[in-house]
Design an enzyme around this catalytic site. Structure first.
Site, PDB file in Angstrom:
ATOM      1  N   GLY A   1       0.984  -1.226  -0.202  1.00 60.63           N
ATOM      2  CA  GLY A   1      -0.096   1.008   0.405  1.00 60.63           C
ATOM      3  C   GLY A   1       0.895   1.207   0.241  1.00 60.63           C
ATOM      4  O   GLY A   1       1.838   1.145  -0.098  1.00 60.63           O
TER       5      GLY A   1
ATOM      6  N   ASP B   1      -2.183   9.155  15.405  1.00 61.66           N
ATOM      7  CA  ASP B   1      -2.686   8.748  13.994  1.00 61.66           C
ATOM      8  C   ASP B   1      -3.222   7.294  13.747  1.00 61.66           C
ATOM      9  O   ASP B   1      -3.295   6.208  13.530  1.00 61.66           O
ATOM     10  CB  ASP B   1      -1.581   8.926  12.577  1.00 61.66           C
ATOM     11  CG  ASP B   1      -2.035   9.491  11.309  1.00 61.66           C
ATOM     12  OD1 ASP B   1      -2.761   9.109  11.481  1.00 61.66           O
ATOM     13  OD2 ASP B   1      -1.375   7.881  10.871  1.00 61.66           O
TER      14      ASP B   1
END
Length: 506
Positions: free
Chosen positions: A22, A137
């Site tokens: 990814g 995050d």
């Protein structure tokens, strides 16, 4: 998972690249292999970030911090080269899809499954925070579902990204979907921002949508800061937990330890039948982009399986936290009492005398089912928490917050009068087992360590009239939300110059 292209290198840092897993705001992620053939996840930083010296400095700092994180529910940092062109890092490979993918394909998870998921992620946050790191995050794409439970990835790395010119100017603020109010308002952050993100993650897993909706960045940010979350359709037991995590004030949110306790008790109350029999997971499944074959049920299997052999005992299964959820609590009445107690204490201003009521006794469980929950590990509670002091030296950059920032190069220093105190708010009442003081050469020879539930009535848990400089480890025994060092006599004419004030407990 995607095949390599002509733009991709064949190897980096001695690791052979096999496929793309990814990409994100920092760069590309590859499935790679060590020289001996073990799979790992290798992240390569974008070239424009690698050219920024501020980013490189912050990236190296975060790499050093991330190396200290050890936990069953984290993807361990294995290797890194922040000086390379471009910089890169290697973490343990997690063969499974992300929470984002599972919800996107199969819809919301069952209530019991959400509790098992969140318990594992909260345990990961415990390990991350104990190492002095804030994730910053936490979101569904950063939680992968492996066979033996969830894995939290990319912890702490978001802070390095904030060093780049683009993010410093705010040009790429990004979505506030999982940001806390204090992040949006650019206020000091503490580990409590990860708890806020965990609440949003739980809502997404339970109802398949974000608790503050979607839309223009400014509108979502306004709702995060000013409005209550939209939890319509969420199971009632989860609403209590999620609302506690999404409190606007950081100190009002529960700790990861309280979250684990709540999720364990709630899973027992729901009569969780325990892990299903193992099923085969596709061998090709990989990282954040696994192929088909995962559904709500197969993700449940992944969360429930322990599947780890103990040292010296091949094939012996070592139970993980998510597996232990099936063997917690004796009766539904006992579990309900725990749930209500935790729900009350996790909400500021709630009546702490409230208790559980009613309910018929559940069928008796086996001896194994009534096994007590193991005690929570001792962790660092004070780092990054709100702190106050009686005074600071005039005209000096030494401030109270320096004593809980995890940096032994910054300090708190008082004026030259006695007595003086430094107080940290842990956010909730915790059992306290150890305090570490890191002094400079000017130090207090007479001082107490005190605790308080309300910040007004204090109890001594340690005192001395023969204190010493340098690093002092003080074994203590007590409990409280507020902990302070109360100095009553200095060794010299200098004030109390303290590098770090560390409070450990459960």
């Amino acid at each position: 998972m995607q095949p390599l292209t002509s733009d991709d290198p064949a190897a980096i840092g001695g690791y052979r690249l096999e496929a793309r897993l990814g990409s994100g705001g920092m760069g590309r992620v590859y499935l790679a292999f060590t020289p001996a053939g073990r799979p790992v996840a290798l992240k390569v930083v974008r070239s424009d970030l690698g050219d920024d010296q501020d980013f490189r400095i912050r990236f190296e700092q975060e790499i050093q911090a991330a190396r200290r994180v050890r936990g069953l529910y984290t993807a361990e940092l294995i290797d890194a080269d922040p000086a390379a062109t471009p910089p890169w890092l290697v973490t343990a490979y997690v063969p499974g899809p992300s929470v984002e993918e599972v919800i996107g394909r199969d819809g919301p998870m069952p209530e019991a499954m959400v509790f098992r998921l969140i318990a594992g992620v909260a345990e990961a946050l415990q390990a991350i925070h104990a190492a002095g790191v804030i994730h910053r995050d936490l979101k569904p794409s950063n939680v992968l579902l492996a066979q033996d439970g969830p894995r939290v990835i990319d912890f702490g790395i978001a802070r390095a990204l904030a060093a780049s010119p683009m993010t410093r100017t705010g040009a790429t603020m990004g979505s506030p979907d999982y940001l806390s109010p204090e992040q949006i308002l650019n206020r000091p952050v503490t580990p409590a921002i990860d708890v806020f993100a965990l609440g949003s993650l739980a809502a997404f897993a339970a109802v398949g949508r974000l608790p503050f909706g979607r839309g223009p960045i400014t509108e979502v940010a306004h709702r995060v800061v000013q409005e209550r979350p939209d939890l319509a359709g969420c199971p009632a037991g989860l609403v209590t937990f999620i609302e506690a995590c999404l409190q606007k004030e950081p100190h009002a949110r529960p700790s990861p330890a309280q979250i684990i306790e709540f999720c364990v008790a709630r899973a027992a109350l729901l009569g969780d039948p325990g892990p299903p029999r193992p099923v085969a997971i596709p061998a090709a499944a990989g990282g954040a982009h696994a192929p088909g074959g995962w559904s709500a049920r197969s993700a449940t299997v992944a969360l429930d399986q322990a599947g780890l052999a103990g040292p010296g005992r091949p094939g012996r299964r070592r139970p993980s936290l998510v597996t232990a959820l099936a063997i917690v609590a004796a009766t539904s009445i006992a579990a309900a009492a725990v749930v209500v107690a935790i729900a009350v204490t996790s909400h500021p201003g709630a009546d702490r005398t409230a208790g559980a009521t009613g309910g018929a006794a559940a069928p008796r469980r086996s001896v194994a089912a009534r096994a007590p929950v193991p005690p929570h590990p001792v962790v660092l509670l004070s780092q990054g928490q709100p702190v106050t002091a009686s005074s600071v030296q005039q005209g000096s950059p030494w401030v109270a917050a320096n004593a809980v920032d995890g940096n032994t190069g910054t300090r708190w220093s008082t004026n030259f009068s006695d007595p003086q105190w430094l107080e940290v708010d842990l956010g909730a009442v915790h059992p306290i087992t150890k305090v570490v003081l890191d002094w400079e050469t000017a130090y207090a020879v007479a001082f107490q360590i005190q605790v308080s539930d309300d910040g007004t009535t204090w109890t001594d848990i340690y005192s001395t009239t023969t204190g010493a400089g340098g690093s002092q480890t003080l074994p203590v025994s007590g409990a409280g939300r507020y902990v302070r060092m109360y100095g009553t006599q200095r060794a010299t004419q200098w004030g109390y110059s303290l590098w770090e004030f560390q409070v450990f407990g459960r």
